[in-house]
Write a protein that holds these residues in place. Structure first.
Motif, PDB file in Angstrom:
ATOM      1  N   VAL A   1       0.851  -1.196   0.000  1.00 33.94           N
ATOM      2  CA  VAL A   1       0.000   0.000   0.000  1.00 33.94           C
ATOM      3  C   VAL A   1       0.889   1.250   0.000  1.00 33.94           C
ATOM      4  O   VAL A   1       0.632   2.214  -0.721  1.00 33.94           O
TER       5      VAL A   1
ATOM      6  N   ALA B   1       3.913   1.371  -1.168  1.00 38.50           N
ATOM      7  CA  ALA B   1       4.605   1.446  -2.460  1.00 38.50           C
ATOM      8  C   ALA B   1       3.692   1.995  -3.556  1.00 38.50           C
ATOM      9  O   ALA B   1       4.161   2.374  -4.629  1.00 38.50           O
ATOM     10  N   LEU B   2       2.390   2.027  -3.287  1.00 35.15           N
ATOM     11  CA  LEU B   2       1.463   2.638  -4.252  1.00 35.15           C
ATOM     12  C   LEU B   2       1.296   4.137  -3.985  1.00 35.15           C
ATOM     13  O   LEU B   2       0.593   4.828  -4.713  1.00 35.15           O
ATOM     14  N   GLY B   3       1.910   4.625  -2.912  1.00 33.86           N
ATOM     15  CA  GLY B   3       1.910   6.064  -2.669  1.00 33.86           C
ATOM     16  C   GLY B   3       1.051   6.528  -1.507  1.00 33.86           C
ATOM     17  O   GLY B   3       0.853   7.728  -1.331  1.00 33.86           O
TER      18      GLY B   3
END
Lengths: 343, 240
Positions: free
Chosen positions: A232, A234-236
């Motif tokens: 999560v 790493a998705l920003g």
């Protein structure tokens, strides 16, 4: 979600056995209702006990839902959760006592107004307390389970003592608002009004939580975060903010549960949250870590079973929930609907 | 390599008490595919995880498009334009394919343009749009994982072993999708054990051993120099 394609894809259906196995946790509640009916025999007694069990289950669910999310999303074992239940009860009941004229007036509107104010005050205070608890006590021990147990138990003791300091060491007895006393009769069964209210509040809360989790982006982030927090991020998304939000919401829900449990028992003590934590942990574990749906089903099973057994064989009532926990874990070692696997 | 989108300078990373990266120096050129090669356990995955911020660099510097990102959080690195596809794919099994993609579109709703671009690259995702991601096959999960990284405009993709364990037909689809990404001018740092895929996709290569980069240069040079391959990749293949 507007991005759906304009066709309806299909996947191969699961074999019947697998479908039944998948649905089995949901089927357990109706199965228990039927078994209870067969064992009790008398329909009106069964109905009274069922409503009582559902009410108890809903209140436990409200207290447990926050804990299971904190468990699942943050991998935090928070024994301090019980303190939020107690504080919520004391704050809420203080509001009820302060507005005694409204509470004792024979007006449903005024009575419900008192309950609503009590709930809002309890949730606001326990939400803020949860925020402070996370920052001061939990944050330094993320990832260290043994330390989490030690410091959150310490936090629980400190908060209980603070309750003694603020409200005094004695238990507080009080009466429910006027229109929530007594029972209504339905098919020959006496159904306590307050229990019906508790069932309604629990159901509404469950539906709202499901909608939030299934239909909103924040719900998606929480569900995804329970499963894989690193991804999560790493998705920003800033999962730390979500952590704090969930902790505050979970604490506020515990406060709500505390007010409702206090009104149910008509007596509150500093240790009531600690006592409830046994049932709350049983529900979180049998439901499966991180699963709100699992906690809901688990809470209903606990509430119903305890009421049925207390009627049929009172001596066994105390161990009925431990027996349920044992049976569920032998059947599904990770709980009924785990979102995260126990480590 | 003057126009590097990513520069890693003397990066050391520890995992618990273990010292895994021993001073990695690496440059990833803009608009090219750089293959990160080496046998298992030499630190390739750790390098990618250090770049995205899952593990902090104890020492050294990570510079992305001119900005030092060493101290940034993972979410800040992602928002800066780094897409990450982990080795385990990191898909959210409990969510549907659609929900995975909606979540990946962090900047706003997943509009038709973005959705169509994903469907064009990975047609099976259209078919299983409303299915739980946990029910997809390994190849479909890998497609979803890469599609998710493509949902936002990224300046750099970090992709960890996208063809691992996949059937040859799926490997070919995956390679095609990565080729499309490359054609669109994406900068990619790709960990890959399949040397045939690495040769086909890579513009540049870096070979790791024992937590360090031991060779870096053009992929063509590595692909055509049997002696170099034997020295570097022979080591890799025997141990891997």
């Amino acid at each position: 979600m507007s991005a759906a394609p304009d066709h309806r894809p299909r996947m191969a259906d699961l074999p019947l056995g697998e479908r039944i196995a998948k649905a089995m946790p949901v089927l357990l509640v109706p199965i228990l209702l039927v078994l209870g009916f067969l064992a009790i025999g008398n329909p009106s007694s069964w109905l009274t006990l069922t409503v009582s069990g559902l009410a108890m289950g809903m209140m436990i669910f409200i207290m447990a839902s926050g804990l299971t999310l904190v468990f699942g999303l943050m991998d935090v074992i928070n024994f301090g959760h019980g303190a939020f239940i107690s504080v919520g009860a004391f704050v809420g009941i203080s509001v009820v006592l302060a507005l005694a004229e409204w509470a004792q007036a024979p007006s449903l509107l005024l009575n419900l107004g008192v309950v609503l104010l009590a709930v809002l005050a309890a949730m606001a205070i326990t939400g803020m307390l949860g925020w402070a608890f996370e920052r001061v006590i939990v944050k330094p021990v993320y990832g260290a389970h043994l330390k989490q147990i030690l410091v959150t138990v310490g936090g629980l003791i400190v908060i209980e003592q603070l309750i003694h300091v603020i409200w005094g060491p004695d238990e507080i007895f009080f009466a429910r608002p006027e229109m929530l006393k007594g029972a209504v009769t339905f098919w020959g069964a006496a159904l306590e009004k307050y229990r019906l209210l508790a069932v309604a509040i629990g159901l509404v809360l469950f539906v709202v939580m499901r909608l939030v989790f299934r239909r909103t982006r924040i719900g998606l982030i929480v569900r995804a975060g329970v499963e894989n927090g690193e991804m999560v991020e790493a998705l920003g998304y800033r999962l730390r903010l979500v952590f704090i939000g969930v902790f505050i919401a979970g604490s506020a829900l515990a406060g709500l549960g505390g007010v409702m449990w206090g009104l149910y028992q008509e007596v509150i003590t500093a240790g009531m949250g600690e006592e409830m934590m046994i049932l709350v942990f049983i529900v979180v574990i049998i439901g499966g870590l991180g699963s709100v749906e699992g906690a809901f089903i688990g809470a209903l099973l606990v509430g119903l079973l305890q009421n049925y057994i207390a009627f049929l064989e009172p001596k066994l009532a105390l161990i009925s929930n431990i027996a349920l926990l044992t049976a569920i874990l032998m059947w599904r070692p990770q709980g009924m609907m785990p979102v995260v696997k126990a480590k | 390599m003057s126009d590097a989108i990513l520069r890693i300078e003397n990066v050391h990373t520890d995992i618990a008490q273990y010292h895994i990266l021993h001073g990695v120096d690496l440059q990833v050129p803009r608009g090219a595919v750089t293959m990160l090669l080496g046998r298992n356990g030499v630190g390739k995955t750790t390098t990618l995880r250090t770049i995205i911020g899952h593990w902090p660099a104890r020492e050294g510097r990570i510079v992305f498009d001119g900005d030092d990102i060493t101290a940034l959080k993972t979410s800040e690195r992602a928002r800066a334009g780094i897409g990450y596809v982990p080795e385990d794919m990191g898909i959210f099994s409990d969510l549907t394919v659609e929900e995975n993609m909606v979540l990946a579109a962090a900047s706003g709703p997943l509009d038709t343009g973005r959705r169509d671009r994903i469907f064009e690259a990975f047609p099976p995702l259209r078919t299983f749009w409303r299915s739980p991601a946990g029910t997809l096959s390994g190849g479909q999960k890998q497609m979803l994982s890469i599609a998710r990284a493509m949902a936002e405009e990224r300046r750099l993709f970090l992709i960890d072993e996208p063809t691992k364990g996949l059937a040859p037909a799926i490997v070919s689809t995956m390679a095609g999708a990565l080729r499309d990404l490359k054609r669109q001018g994406a900068s990619i740092l790709l960990v890959e054990q399949n040397f045939a895929v690495a040769k086909a996709l890579g513009d540049f290569a870096a070979v790791m051993d024992d937590g360090r980069i031991v060779w870096a240069g053009e992929m063509e040079q590595l692909a055509t120099d049997a002696g170099l391959q034997e020295r570097l990749m022979g080591l890799s293949m025997e141990a891997g």
